[in-house]
Design a protein around this motif. Structure first.
Motif, PDB file in Angstrom:
ATOM      1  N   ALA A 148       6.041  -3.312  -6.941  1.00  0.00           N
ATOM      2  CA  ALA A 148       6.922  -4.435  -7.222  1.00  0.00           C
ATOM      3  C   ALA A 148       6.474  -5.071  -8.533  1.00  0.00           C
ATOM      4  O   ALA A 148       5.268  -5.133  -8.818  1.00  0.00           O
ATOM      5  CB  ALA A 148       6.878  -5.462  -6.092  1.00  0.00           C
ATOM      6  N   ARG A 149       7.418  -5.497  -9.327  1.00  0.00           N
ATOM      7  CA  ARG A 149       7.133  -6.195 -10.586  1.00  0.00           C
ATOM      8  C   ARG A 149       6.241  -5.390 -11.515  1.00  0.00           C
ATOM      9  O   ARG A 149       5.349  -5.920 -12.175  1.00  0.00           O
ATOM     10  CB  ARG A 149       6.523  -7.569 -10.304  1.00  0.00           C
ATOM     11  N   GLY A 150       6.462  -4.077 -11.548  1.00  0.00           N
ATOM     12  CA  GLY A 150       5.766  -3.226 -12.496  1.00  0.00           C
ATOM     13  C   GLY A 150       4.417  -2.747 -12.019  1.00  0.00           C
ATOM     14  O   GLY A 150       4.122  -2.711 -10.828  1.00  0.00           O
ATOM     15  N   MET A 151       3.572  -2.307 -12.976  1.00  0.00           N
ATOM     16  CA  MET A 151       2.235  -1.772 -12.702  1.00  0.00           C
ATOM     17  C   MET A 151       2.304  -0.613 -11.713  1.00  0.00           C
ATOM     18  O   MET A 151       1.463  -0.475 -10.828  1.00  0.00           O
ATOM     19  CB  MET A 151       1.314  -2.864 -12.177  1.00  0.00           C
ATOM     20  N   ASN A 152       3.305   0.265 -11.891  1.00  0.00           N
ATOM     21  CA  ASN A 152       3.521   1.351 -10.932  1.00  0.00           C
ATOM     22  C   ASN A 152       2.764   2.618 -11.319  1.00  0.00           C
ATOM     23  O   ASN A 152       3.316   3.702 -11.381  1.00  0.00           O
ATOM     24  CB  ASN A 152       5.017   1.656 -10.797  1.00  0.00           C
ATOM     25  N   GLY A 153       1.479   2.452 -11.597  1.00  0.00           N
ATOM     26  CA  GLY A 153       0.645   3.618 -11.858  1.00  0.00           C
ATOM     27  C   GLY A 153       0.554   3.951 -13.329  1.00  0.00           C
ATOM     28  O   GLY A 153       1.475   3.713 -14.113  1.00  0.00           O
ATOM     29  N   THR A 154      -0.600   4.519 -13.718  1.00  0.00           N
ATOM     30  CA  THR A 154      -0.832   4.960 -15.085  1.00  0.00           C
ATOM     31  C   THR A 154      -1.567   6.282 -15.039  1.00  0.00           C
ATOM     32  O   THR A 154      -1.831   6.836 -13.976  1.00  0.00           O
ATOM     33  CB  THR A 154      -1.697   3.939 -15.863  1.00  0.00           C
ATOM     34  N   SER A 155      -1.946   6.769 -16.199  1.00  0.00           N
ATOM     35  CA  SER A 155      -2.644   8.054 -16.255  1.00  0.00           C
ATOM     36  C   SER A 155      -3.994   7.997 -15.553  1.00  0.00           C
ATOM     37  O   SER A 155      -4.476   8.992 -15.035  1.00  0.00           O
ATOM     38  CB  SER A 155      -2.840   8.465 -17.725  1.00  0.00           C
ATOM     39  N   ASN A 156      -4.660   6.817 -15.559  1.00  0.00           N
ATOM     40  CA  ASN A 156      -5.975   6.745 -14.921  1.00  0.00           C
ATOM     41  C   ASN A 156      -6.007   5.763 -13.753  1.00  0.00           C
ATOM     42  O   ASN A 156      -7.058   5.531 -13.179  1.00  0.00           O
ATOM     43  CB  ASN A 156      -7.048   6.352 -15.946  1.00  0.00           C
ATOM     44  N   SER A 157      -4.880   5.157 -13.393  1.00  0.00           N
ATOM     45  CA  SER A 157      -4.873   4.137 -12.347  1.00  0.00           C
ATOM     46  C   SER A 157      -3.615   4.269 -11.510  1.00  0.00           C
ATOM     47  O   SER A 157      -2.563   3.752 -11.887  1.00  0.00           O
ATOM     48  CB  SER A 157      -4.944   2.738 -12.980  1.00  0.00           C
ATOM     49  N   PRO A 158      -3.676   4.981 -10.376  1.00  0.00           N
ATOM     50  CA  PRO A 158      -2.510   5.048  -9.495  1.00  0.00           C
ATOM     51  C   PRO A 158      -2.090   3.645  -9.064  1.00  0.00           C
ATOM     52  O   PRO A 158      -2.891   2.701  -9.080  1.00  0.00           O
ATOM     53  CB  PRO A 158      -3.019   5.863  -8.300  1.00  0.00           C
ATOM     54  N   ALA A 159      -0.818   3.494  -8.686  1.00  0.00           N
ATOM     55  CA  ALA A 159      -0.312   2.191  -8.263  1.00  0.00           C
ATOM     56  C   ALA A 159      -1.217   1.617  -7.176  1.00  0.00           C
ATOM     57  O   ALA A 159      -1.406   2.225  -6.132  1.00  0.00           O
ATOM     58  CB  ALA A 159       1.120   2.343  -7.754  1.00  0.00           C
ATOM     59  N   ASN A 160      -1.789   0.438  -7.431  1.00  0.00           N
ATOM     60  CA  ASN A 160      -2.817  -0.083  -6.524  1.00  0.00           C
ATOM     61  C   ASN A 160      -2.725  -1.592  -6.331  1.00  0.00           C
ATOM     62  O   ASN A 160      -3.720  -2.231  -5.996  1.00  0.00           O
ATOM     63  CB  ASN A 160      -4.215   0.295  -7.042  1.00  0.00           C
ATOM     64  N   LYS A 161      -1.567  -2.165  -6.520  1.00  0.00           N
ATOM     65  CA  LYS A 161      -1.423  -3.614  -6.412  1.00  0.00           C
ATOM     66  C   LYS A 161      -0.353  -4.012  -5.412  1.00  0.00           C
ATOM     67  O   LYS A 161       0.250  -5.083  -5.514  1.00  0.00           O
ATOM     68  CB  LYS A 161      -1.142  -4.217  -7.782  1.00  0.00           C
ATOM     69  N   LEU A 162      -0.119  -3.142  -4.422  1.00  0.00           N
ATOM     70  CA  LEU A 162       0.882  -3.395  -3.395  1.00  0.00           C
ATOM     71  C   LEU A 162       0.243  -3.180  -2.032  1.00  0.00           C
ATOM     72  O   LEU A 162      -0.318  -2.123  -1.762  1.00  0.00           O
ATOM     73  CB  LEU A 162       2.072  -2.438  -3.569  1.00  0.00           C
ATOM     74  N   LEU A 163       0.303  -4.189  -1.165  1.00  0.00           N
ATOM     75  CA  LEU A 163      -0.254  -4.087   0.178  1.00  0.00           C
ATOM     76  C   LEU A 163       0.844  -3.669   1.146  1.00  0.00           C
ATOM     77  O   LEU A 163       1.923  -4.267   1.162  1.00  0.00           O
ATOM     78  CB  LEU A 163      -0.852  -5.429   0.612  1.00  0.00           C
ATOM     79  N   VAL A 164       0.574  -2.650   1.953  1.00  0.00           N
ATOM     80  CA  VAL A 164       1.543  -2.141   2.926  1.00  0.00           C
ATOM     81  C   VAL A 164       0.929  -2.234   4.311  1.00  0.00           C
ATOM     82  O   VAL A 164      -0.216  -1.815   4.523  1.00  0.00           O
ATOM     83  CB  VAL A 164       1.940  -0.683   2.612  1.00  0.00           C
TER      84      VAL A 164
END
Length: 643
Positions: A101-117
Motif C-alpha cells: 500500500a502507498r508504494g515501496m512495493n519491493g526493490t532489487s535488494n529489498s522485497p516488499a516488507n512494510k505491510l502487515l498481514v
C-alpha cells in the motif's frame, strides 16, 4: 487462443434465456439487500482493535466483504485483494507476488516488507525478511467473512512492520458455516476443488475443510513456457463455543505445496520435468482464542498461536521456522468520555537455515524474541468530536526498543459526513536478511550482512473525508504524506565488502479515493483510484545507486471500476476494469485488465459461474522483461453446491 468473443456470446445467450428460480430468492446477493447507509454501518475492528462503524473509523480503510469476493470470481486470496483500490498487487510468476500500500512495493535488494498481514489474528509475515511469501498464506475464500485493508500506519495497535498498511483477514464463525459445501473450478490454465462440512459439538459449532489447486506453466512475453507450475493442498478445522460471557475458538490449518522454478538461464518446454529444482513448502498452525465480556461493555481477550513453516528453494537455501505468539488485550468499560484499550504481545521464533554456496545466513540457527505493550485512549471531546491518542513500546532482538505513537482527530460534521486527521510514527524492524545474510566471495564474503543496521522509520500525516448522499452515493477520500528515514542500502566497506546499511531517505505523497453509486435497486457501481508520487535520496557515505534507481518505482496511479448487476433472483453479472500506470525500473508498461463473471443459481443450493480475467489480453505486472511472465487471459467455469 482468444476466448473473449466466445465468452461474450455465451453471456449474451445466457442472460435473456436462463430460467429464474423464485424459491432461491432468499439467497440473492447480500449487498443487494443492504443500502448505502447500511454498508457504512458495517463494523470494522482493525482501526481501533474494537468494533466501530466503518463510517466513523478515523483511518483509510477499505472493506472487502464475503459477497464482494463471491461476486468477483477470485480464485485465491491475492486475486481477492485486487478488489481493494488502496493496494497495489503485482505478479511476476505463478506463485510470486508483490503487494503493498502507498508504494515501496519491493526493490532489487529489498522485497516488499512494510505491510502487515493477519489471518484470524495470526501474523503471517516471514521473520526471515519481514515480508510475505504470498504462496504460503491461503484460505478457503468461501469461509472468509471480510477483509479489512488499512492503507497507512498501524504500528501503535499492531506493532512494527505495519508501516504502509495492514490487511486483516477474518474468517466466518463456525456457526455461519453449517452443512455441506462443494466447490469445483476448471480454468484453461488450472483447476481447483474444495469441500467443507460443518456441525455441532458440546454446545458449540465446528467446521472442517479441504482444498487443492493446480496451475500450469506460465509464459514469457515471447510465448516461451517457463517452469513455474504450482500445486498445493490445505486442510483445516475451526470450532467456536459460547458459555454466557465466555467465548472460545480454535482454528487449525495444515498445507503442502510444490512450485516449479527454472534453473538459472533455463526456459522449460511445456510439461518439462525439472523436479530437482522445484520449491517444496509445507506448514501447519493452530490458534486458540478466549474472550470474556465484562459488565459495562468492556472485554478481555487472550490469544495464542503456534506456526510452523518449511521452505526449500534449491539451490539457494532451506528455511525452517517455528513461531509461538501470545497476546492479551483489555478493553475497559467506557469511563466518562474515555474509551481505553491496552494490551501486550510476546513473540518467539526459532529459525534454521540450510545454507548453500550461493547464500548463507550466519548463524544458521537463530532464536529470537519480540515483546511489546500498547495503550490507546479515545476521548469524546463533544458528541461530534473525538480525539484518539495511543502509543506502543516494542522491543526487537536487533535494535532494542521502538517507540510508536499515534494521534487521531475525528469530526462528524453531520450524520452523513465525517472528517479525520492523523499523525503517526512507525518503524520496520530489521530481520535476519538485514543482519545475518552473507554471500560467499572475496574478501572473504562479497556481502557481509549488516551488523550496524537501524530500524527504518516513517512519519506519516493523513487527512481524510468520508461521506454519503442519502441511499445513492458513498465516498471516501484520503490525502497522505510519508517521510521515510534510515531505509536500507548496500554500502561498501574500506575492505571492499558489501554490507547492509541505512543511508537512504525519502518521501511519498498521494491521494486515495473510492466510492459506490446505487444506480438502481439491482445495479451498483464501485470505483476507486490512487495517485502516488515518491522521491528518494542517498545520504552522505552511500554510493548505492542501484537501490536509488529501484526504490519507489511504483505506478503513479491505479484505478478500477466495477459493475454489479443482479438480473433476477437467479442470475447476476459482474464486470470490472482495472488500470495500472507504468511501473518504473525495471520498466513494466501500463496495462488495462477487463474481468467478468456471470453467475446462475439454476437450482436451490447450486450455482454455476462463467469467469473471465484479463479478457482484453495478457500483460506483464512486475520484474525484468527477460524473465517475468505474462499474466494471461483466462476463462473458467465454477460449480458450487451447498446444503
Amino acid at each position: 487462443m482468444n476466448h473473449t468473443p466466445g465468452l461474450l456470446l455465451l453471456l449474451a445467450a445466457l442472460v435473456p434465456t436462463l430460467p429464474a428460480h423464485a424459491d432461491d430468492a432468499a439467497r440473492r446477493a447480500e449487498f443487494a439487500d443492504l443500502s448505502i447507509e447500511e454498508l457504512a454501518n458495517i463494523d470494522v475492528t482493525s482501526v481501533s482493535r474494537r468494533p466501530e462503524r466503518l463510517q466513523d473509523a478515523p483511518a483509510s480503510v477499505f472493506l472487502i466483504t464475503a459477497e464482494d469476493i463471491r461476486r468477483s470470481g477470485a480464485r485465491n486470496l491475492v486475486e481477492a485483494l485486487n478488489l481493494a483500490p488502496n493496494l497495489q498487487a503485482a505478479r511476476s510468476s505463478n506463485a510470486n507476488y508483490f503487494i503493498s500500500a502507498r508504494g515501496m512495493n519491493g526493490t532489487s535488494n529489498s522485497p516488499a516488507n512494510k505491510l502487515l498481514v493477519m489471518i484470524d489474528g495470526r501474523s503471517v509475515y516471514s521473520p526471515l525478511f519481514s515480508g510475505m511469501f504470498w504462496d504460503e498464506p491461503d484460505v478457503m475464500l468461501e469461509d472468509v467473512e471480510r477483509i479489512e485493508v488499512i492503507s497507512g500506519p498501524g504500528g501503535t495497535l499492531w506493532g512494527v512492520n505495519a508501516v504502509n498498511g495492514v490487511i486483516n483477514i477474518t474468517t466466518r464463525h463456525a456457526r455461519a458455516t453449517q452443512g455441506d459445501l462443494l466447490v469445483l473450478r476448471a480454468d484453461d490454465n488450472g483447476a481447483q476443488a474444495a469441500f467443507r462440512h460443518g456441525g455441532t459439538m458440546n454446545g458449540g459449532h465446528w467446521r472442517a475443510y479441504g482444498k487443492v489447486f493446480a496451475l500450469g506453466h506460465s509464459e514469457l512475453a515471447s510465448g516461451r513456457a517457463i517452469d513455474d507450475d504450482w500445486t498445493q493442498g490445505q486442510v483445516g478445522w475451526r470450532g467456536d463455543w459460547e458459555r454466557g460471557a465466555e467465548r472460545f475458538s480454535v482454528n487449525a490449518n495444515a498445507w503442502r505445496g510444490r512450485e516449479g522454478q527454472p534453473a538459472p538461464g533455463v526456459i522449460a518446454a511445456p510439461g518439462a520435468d525439472v523436479g530437482l529444482n522445484d520449491i517444496q513448502l509445507h506448514g501447519a498452525n493452530v490458534t486458540g482464542r478466549w474472550g470474556h465480556v465484562l459488565d459495562g461493555g468492556g472485554s478481555v481477550t487472550a490469544q495464542a498461536y503456534y506456526d510452523y513453516r518449511y521452505r526449500k528453494v534449491p539451490p539457494t537455501f532451506t528455511d525452517t521456522v517455528d513461531i509461538v505468539d501470545l497476546q492479551l488485550q483489555h478493553t475497559l468499560p467506557a469511563h466518562g468520555r474515555h474509551s481505553i484499550v491496552w494490551g501486550g504481545e510476546y513473540r518467539y521464533s526459532r529459525d534454521h537455515v540450510d545454507n548453500s554456496r550461493f547464500v548463507a545466513f550466519l548463524p544458521a540457527r537463530a532464536s529470537q524474541a519480540w515483546g511489546s505493550l500498547f495503550a490507546q485512549d479515545e476521548v469524546a471531546l463533544r458528541d461530534d468530536l473525538r480525539v484518539t491518542a495511543g502509543v506502543r513500546w516494542e522491543r526487537n532482538p536487533y535494535t532494542g526498543t521502538a517507540f510508536l505513537p499515534n494521534l487521531r482527530l475525528s469530526w462528524r460534521a453531520t450524520p452523513e459526513h465525517a472528517f479525520w486527521a492523523a499523525a503517526s510514527r512507525t518503524v520496520r524492524a530489521p530481520s535476519r536478511l538485514d543482519v545475518d545474510a552473507y554471500v560467499p566471495g572475496a574478501p572473504p564474503y562479497l556481502l557481509a550482512g549488516g551488523r550496524g543496521v537501524r530500524t527504518e522509520t516513517a512519519r506519516v500525516l493523513e487527512l481524510g473525508y468520508r461521506g454519503q448522499a442519502g441511499q445513492i452515493v458513498s465516498y471516501s477520500v484520503t490525502a497522505f504524506r510519508n517521510l521515510y528515514d534510515h531505509l536500507r542500502t548496500q554500502d561498501l566497506t574500506p575492505a571492499g565488502q558489501i554490507v547492509f546499511g541505512n543511508l537512504m531517505e525519502g518521501q511519498a505523497r498521494g491521494i486515495e479515493a473510492w466510492g459506490n453509486v446505487q444506480m438502481t435497486q439491482a445495479w451498483r457501481l464501485a470505483a476507486g483510484a490512487t495517485l502516488l508520487h515518491e522521491e528518494f535520496a542517498l545520504k552522505l557515505g552511500s554510493q548505492d545507486l542501484g537501490s536509488l534507481m529501484t526504490t519507489g518505482r511504483d505506478p503513479a496511479y491505479t484505478a478500477q471500476l466495477r459493475s454489479s448487476h443482479v438480473i433476477d433472483a437467479a442470475r447476476e453479472l459482474e464486470l470490472a476494469v482495472r488500470r495500472n500506470g507504468v511501473l518504473g525500473f525495471p520498466d513494466v508498461p501500463a496495462y488495462w485488465a477487463v474481468d467478468a463473471r456471470f453467475g446462475w443459481r439454476f437450482a436451490p443450493g447450486m450455482e454455476l459461474s462463467v469467469i473471465g480475467t484479463n479478457l482484453n489480453g495478457g500483460h506483464a505486472e512486475y520484474g525484468v522483461a527477460s524473465v517475468r511472465t505474462e499474466v494471461p487471459r483466462t476463462v473458467g467455469v465454477k460449480f458450487t453446491w451447498q446444503r
